[in-house]
Motif scaffolding. Structure first.
Motif, PDB file in Angstrom:
ATOM      1  N   GLY A   1      36.015 -15.675  25.905  1.00 45.09           N
ATOM      2  CA  GLY A   1      36.185 -16.371  24.636  1.00 45.09           C
ATOM      3  C   GLY A   1      37.642 -16.488  24.232  1.00 45.09           C
ATOM      4  O   GLY A   1      38.520 -15.803  24.767  1.00 45.09           O
ATOM      5  N   ASN A   2      37.898 -17.343  23.252  1.00 45.47           N
ATOM      6  CA  ASN A   2      39.253 -17.529  22.735  1.00 45.47           C
ATOM      7  C   ASN A   2      39.547 -16.628  21.532  1.00 45.47           C
ATOM      8  O   ASN A   2      40.595 -16.738  20.906  1.00 45.47           O
ATOM      9  CB  ASN A   2      39.478 -18.997  22.377  1.00 45.47           C
ATOM     10  CG  ASN A   2      39.618 -19.847  23.630  1.00 45.47           C
ATOM     11  OD1 ASN A   2      40.476 -19.587  24.465  1.00 45.47           O
ATOM     12  ND2 ASN A   2      38.758 -20.831  23.783  1.00 45.47           N
ATOM     13  N   PHE A   3      38.596 -15.770  21.214  1.00 49.20           N
ATOM     14  CA  PHE A   3      38.775 -14.688  20.242  1.00 49.20           C
ATOM     15  C   PHE A   3      37.727 -13.638  20.594  1.00 49.20           C
ATOM     16  O   PHE A   3      36.788 -13.931  21.336  1.00 49.20           O
ATOM     17  CB  PHE A   3      38.609 -15.194  18.797  1.00 49.20           C
ATOM     18  CG  PHE A   3      37.291 -15.876  18.522  1.00 49.20           C
ATOM     19  CD1 PHE A   3      36.185 -15.156  18.083  1.00 49.20           C
ATOM     20  CD2 PHE A   3      37.156 -17.247  18.696  1.00 49.20           C
ATOM     21  CE1 PHE A   3      34.969 -15.784  17.827  1.00 49.20           C
ATOM     22  CE2 PHE A   3      35.950 -17.888  18.443  1.00 49.20           C
ATOM     23  CZ  PHE A   3      34.856 -17.142  18.009  1.00 49.20           C
ATOM     24  N   PRO A   4      37.876 -12.391  20.128  1.00 47.76           N
ATOM     25  CA  PRO A   4      36.906 -11.355  20.507  1.00 47.76           C
ATOM     26  C   PRO A   4      35.506 -11.689  19.985  1.00 47.76           C
ATOM     27  O   PRO A   4      35.283 -11.784  18.780  1.00 47.76           O
ATOM     28  CB  PRO A   4      37.463 -10.094  19.836  1.00 47.76           C
ATOM     29  CG  PRO A   4      38.910 -10.366  19.632  1.00 47.76           C
ATOM     30  CD  PRO A   4      39.006 -11.835  19.349  1.00 47.76           C
ATOM     31  N   ILE A   5      34.574 -11.916  20.902  1.00 43.41           N
ATOM     32  CA  ILE A   5      33.207 -12.289  20.545  1.00 43.41           C
ATOM     33  C   ILE A   5      32.254 -11.720  21.583  1.00 43.41           C
ATOM     34  O   ILE A   5      32.584 -11.646  22.776  1.00 43.41           O
ATOM     35  CB  ILE A   5      33.062 -13.829  20.444  1.00 43.41           C
ATOM     36  CG1 ILE A   5      31.623 -14.226  20.082  1.00 43.41           C
ATOM     37  CG2 ILE A   5      33.529 -14.534  21.713  1.00 43.41           C
ATOM     38  CD1 ILE A   5      31.449 -15.711  19.776  1.00 43.41           C
ATOM     39  N   THR A   6      31.093 -11.309  21.121  1.00 44.17           N
ATOM     40  CA  THR A   6      30.014 -10.872  22.003  1.00 44.17           C
ATOM     41  C   THR A   6      28.813 -11.764  21.726  1.00 44.17           C
ATOM     42  O   THR A   6      28.501 -12.032  20.568  1.00 44.17           O
ATOM     43  CB  THR A   6      29.648  -9.399  21.739  1.00 44.17           C
ATOM     44  OG1 THR A   6      30.803  -8.588  21.935  1.00 44.17           O
ATOM     45  CG2 THR A   6      28.553  -8.926  22.671  1.00 44.17           C
ATOM     46  N   MET A   7      28.169 -12.246  22.793  1.00 44.25           N
ATOM     47  CA  MET A   7      26.993 -13.100  22.593  1.00 44.25           C
ATOM     48  C   MET A   7      26.049 -12.998  23.777  1.00 44.25           C
ATOM     49  O   MET A   7      26.483 -12.941  24.931  1.00 44.25           O
ATOM     50  CB  MET A   7      27.398 -14.555  22.366  1.00 44.25           C
ATOM     51  CG  MET A   7      26.220 -15.466  22.016  1.00 44.25           C
ATOM     52  SD  MET A   7      26.739 -17.160  21.653  1.00 44.25           S
ATOM     53  CE  MET A   7      27.654 -16.870  20.150  1.00 44.25           C
ATOM     54  N   SER A   8      24.750 -12.988  23.466  1.00 41.11           N
ATOM     55  CA  SER A   8      23.719 -12.878  24.497  1.00 41.11           C
ATOM     56  C   SER A   8      22.548 -13.782  24.146  1.00 41.11           C
ATOM     57  O   SER A   8      22.264 -14.027  22.966  1.00 41.11           O
ATOM     58  CB  SER A   8      23.192 -11.438  24.591  1.00 41.11           C
ATOM     59  OG  SER A   8      24.225 -10.492  24.603  1.00 41.11           O
ATOM     60  N   THR A   9      21.862 -14.276  25.186  1.00 43.50           N
ATOM     61  CA  THR A   9      20.532 -14.858  25.022  1.00 43.50           C
ATOM     62  C   THR A   9      19.547 -13.795  25.495  1.00 43.50           C
ATOM     63  O   THR A   9      19.665 -13.295  26.621  1.00 43.50           O
ATOM     64  CB  THR A   9      20.355 -16.138  25.850  1.00 43.50           C
ATOM     65  OG1 THR A   9      21.447 -17.020  25.609  1.00 43.50           O
ATOM     66  CG2 THR A   9      19.064 -16.840  25.488  1.00 43.50           C
ATOM     67  N   ILE A  10      18.590 -13.433  24.648  1.00 45.02           N
ATOM     68  CA  ILE A  10      17.722 -12.294  24.925  1.00 45.02           C
ATOM     69  C   ILE A  10      16.275 -12.775  24.982  1.00 45.02           C
ATOM     70  O   ILE A  10      15.763 -13.392  24.039  1.00 45.02           O
ATOM     71  CB  ILE A  10      17.898 -11.203  23.849  1.00 45.02           C
ATOM     72  CG1 ILE A  10      19.386 -10.814  23.735  1.00 45.02           C
ATOM     73  CG2 ILE A  10      17.056  -9.982  24.177  1.00 45.02           C
ATOM     74  CD1 ILE A  10      19.698  -9.913  22.567  1.00 45.02           C
ATOM     75  N   TYR A  11      15.624 -12.481  26.097  1.00 49.82           N
ATOM     76  CA  TYR A  11      14.218 -12.841  26.318  1.00 49.82           C
ATOM     77  C   TYR A  11      13.389 -11.562  26.209  1.00 49.82           C
ATOM     78  O   TYR A  11      13.584 -10.621  26.986  1.00 49.82           O
ATOM     79  CB  TYR A  11      14.038 -13.469  27.697  1.00 49.82           C
ATOM     80  CG  TYR A  11      14.792 -14.763  27.891  1.00 49.82           C
ATOM     81  CD1 TYR A  11      14.134 -15.998  27.813  1.00 49.82           C
ATOM     82  CD2 TYR A  11      16.161 -14.769  28.144  1.00 49.82           C
ATOM     83  CE1 TYR A  11      14.820 -17.193  27.993  1.00 49.82           C
ATOM     84  CE2 TYR A  11      16.863 -15.961  28.314  1.00 49.82           C
ATOM     85  CZ  TYR A  11      16.188 -17.163  28.243  1.00 49.82           C
ATOM     86  OH  TYR A  11      16.876 -18.338  28.412  1.00 49.82           O
ATOM     87  N   LEU A  12      12.482 -11.521  25.225  1.00 58.86           N
ATOM     88  CA  LEU A  12      11.689 -10.320  24.989  1.00 58.86           C
ATOM     89  C   LEU A  12      10.219 -10.588  25.262  1.00 58.86           C
ATOM     90  O   LEU A  12       9.639 -11.551  24.732  1.00 58.86           O
ATOM     91  CB  LEU A  12      11.839  -9.830  23.546  1.00 58.86           C
ATOM     92  CG  LEU A  12      13.254  -9.520  23.041  1.00 58.86           C
ATOM     93  CD1 LEU A  12      13.820 -10.715  22.265  1.00 58.86           C
ATOM     94  CD2 LEU A  12      13.249  -8.288  22.150  1.00 58.86           C
ATOM     95  N   GLY A  13       9.601  -9.760  26.101  1.00 61.40           N
ATOM     96  CA  GLY A  13       8.158  -9.788  26.245  1.00 61.40           C
ATOM     97  C   GLY A  13       7.510  -9.091  25.070  1.00 61.40           C
ATOM     98  O   GLY A  13       8.147  -8.282  24.376  1.00 61.40           O
ATOM     99  N   LYS A  14       6.238  -9.376  24.802  1.00 63.13           N
ATOM    100  CA  LYS A  14       5.537  -8.752  23.679  1.00 63.13           C
ATOM    101  C   LYS A  14       5.661  -7.233  23.753  1.00 63.13           C
ATOM    102  O   LYS A  14       5.409  -6.634  24.796  1.00 63.13           O
ATOM    103  CB  LYS A  14       4.066  -9.173  23.686  1.00 63.13           C
ATOM    104  CG  LYS A  14       3.282  -8.628  22.506  1.00 63.13           C
ATOM    105  CD  LYS A  14       1.847  -9.099  22.521  1.00 63.13           C
ATOM    106  CE  LYS A  14       1.084  -8.528  21.319  1.00 63.13           C
ATOM    107  NZ  LYS A  14      -0.327  -8.986  21.308  1.00 63.13           N
ATOM    108  N   GLY A  15       6.083  -6.623  22.660  1.00 64.04           N
ATOM    109  CA  GLY A  15       6.264  -5.169  22.620  1.00 64.04           C
ATOM    110  C   GLY A  15       7.633  -4.709  23.079  1.00 64.04           C
ATOM    111  O   GLY A  15       7.987  -3.545  22.907  1.00 64.04           O
ATOM    112  N   GLY A  16       8.407  -5.601  23.673  1.00 61.81           N
ATOM    113  CA  GLY A  16       9.740  -5.241  24.130  1.00 61.81           C
ATOM    114  C   GLY A  16      10.656  -4.945  22.948  1.00 61.81           C
ATOM    115  O   GLY A  16      10.571  -5.598  21.910  1.00 61.81           O
ATOM    116  N   LYS A  17      11.523  -3.961  23.090  1.00 60.56           N
ATOM    117  CA  LYS A  17      12.398  -3.614  21.970  1.00 60.56           C
ATOM    118  C   LYS A  17      13.747  -3.127  22.461  1.00 60.56           C
ATOM    119  O   LYS A  17      13.909  -2.688  23.600  1.00 60.56           O
ATOM    120  CB  LYS A  17      11.741  -2.565  21.064  1.00 60.56           C
ATOM    121  CG  LYS A  17      11.297  -1.305  21.753  1.00 60.56           C
ATOM    122  CD  LYS A  17      10.481  -0.450  20.785  1.00 60.56           C
ATOM    123  CE  LYS A  17       9.900   0.765  21.488  1.00 60.56           C
ATOM    124  NZ  LYS A  17       9.048   1.558  20.578  1.00 60.56           N
TER     125      LYS A  17
END
Length: 284
Positions: A173-189
């Motif tokens: 990134g061009n500045f401090p950044i954290t980013m994710s795409t998160i895929y959760l199954g039912k009950g996942g935590k």
């Protein structure tokens, strides 16, 4: 635990025949500095011989785009010479900087054959001293993006920016950044600690999540207070979440059309420069 300030429902804003929802900006939320705009296109199914995405050549200056392709594809072309077709699970990262012209349309194959489509585009602001930086573009297919699992495989994380669980993101990134795409199954935590000083971007794309013990449906954006570090997330059904965090810029912001600058004078300059051909030549 980080407190939830407000939950914002995405507003329905179709563009031509493209199903579109926007959670930011809306009547209840302008932006979460430095996350400034989100459009959620689809889910919808296109028939054969369709027109595809309607985003022909247009300019940008002073901001960045992160485009998430969940279904379908998107063909990017710009005046800096970049060109790619990115498919399901892929992500595009474009820095408009000093200015470029680009188009975002469907591939010839998608327009001919049709199919499912779901694409999201998030705009990030740029700091005042980087608004006129050189434009850039990177498009990555799903296998090119680092991924890892949590909760015994019930949670799968695509790491886009920053690092999490020792996995470094695909983009710098061009500045401090954290980013994710998160895929959760039912009950996942999972739980995550985020610096109290950081703004959180938290948008539920599909499904339903329990966030700090509060049930929240898809097409909702969660706005948090800056009063704690930990967030706890559990999926009530199969879900997709976009989660990001970054320190707020706390700079003046003027957004008008495709330009995001610090002053109205700079916006007028952007229009003048575009009309004078300073954003490059469209030769596609």
């Amino acid at each position: 635990m980080r407190s939830i300030k407000k939950i914002h429902e995405a507003e329905y804003r179709p563009i031509a025949d493209l199903v579109t929802y926007s959670p930011m900006p809306t009547r209840s939320l302008d932006h979460i500095d430095p996350f400034i705009f989100l459009n959620h296109h689809g889910f919808q199914t296109y028939s054969a011989n369709n027109q595809g995405l309607p985003f022909g050549p247009h300019p940008h200056r002073g901001m960045e785009t992160v485009t998430f392709i969940l279904e379908g594809d998107i063909m990017h072309m710009d005046s800096s010479g970049h060109e790619s077709v990115i498919g399901p699970g892929g992500v595009q990262y474009m820095t408009a900087g000093s200015g470029l012209i680009h188009s975002e349309v469907s591939s010839a194959e998608f327009k001919k054959n049709g199919g499912d489509l779901e694409i999201l585009q998030l705009w990030l602001n740029l700091l005042s001293d980087k608004k006129m930086m050189k434009p850039s573009y990177i498009g990555l297919q799903k296998p090119e993006i680092p991924t890892f699992e949590l909760d015994g495989g019930k949670v799968k994380v695509q790491q886009l920016f920053g690092a999490w669980e020792g996995t470094k993101g695909a983009f710098e990134g061009n500045f401090p950044i954290t980013m994710s795409t998160i895929y959760l199954g039912k009950g996942g935590k999972f739980e995550k600690s985020i610096p109290t000083s950081d703004a959180i971007f938290f948008y539920i794309v599909r499904g339903e999540l329990k966030v700090n013990a509060q049930e929240i449906q898809f097409r909702h954006l969660v706005e948090f207070e800056n009063n704690g570090e930990k967030i706890e997330v559990e999926a009530s059904e199969d879900s997709i979440l976009i989660l990001g965090n970054a320190a707020s810029f706390k700079e003046p912001m003027v957004a008008q059309g495709p330009f995001v600058m610090n002053t109205h004078k700079q916006i007028r300059e952007a229009y003048d420069d575009y009309q004078a051909g300073k954003f490059g030549t469209w030769t596609h």
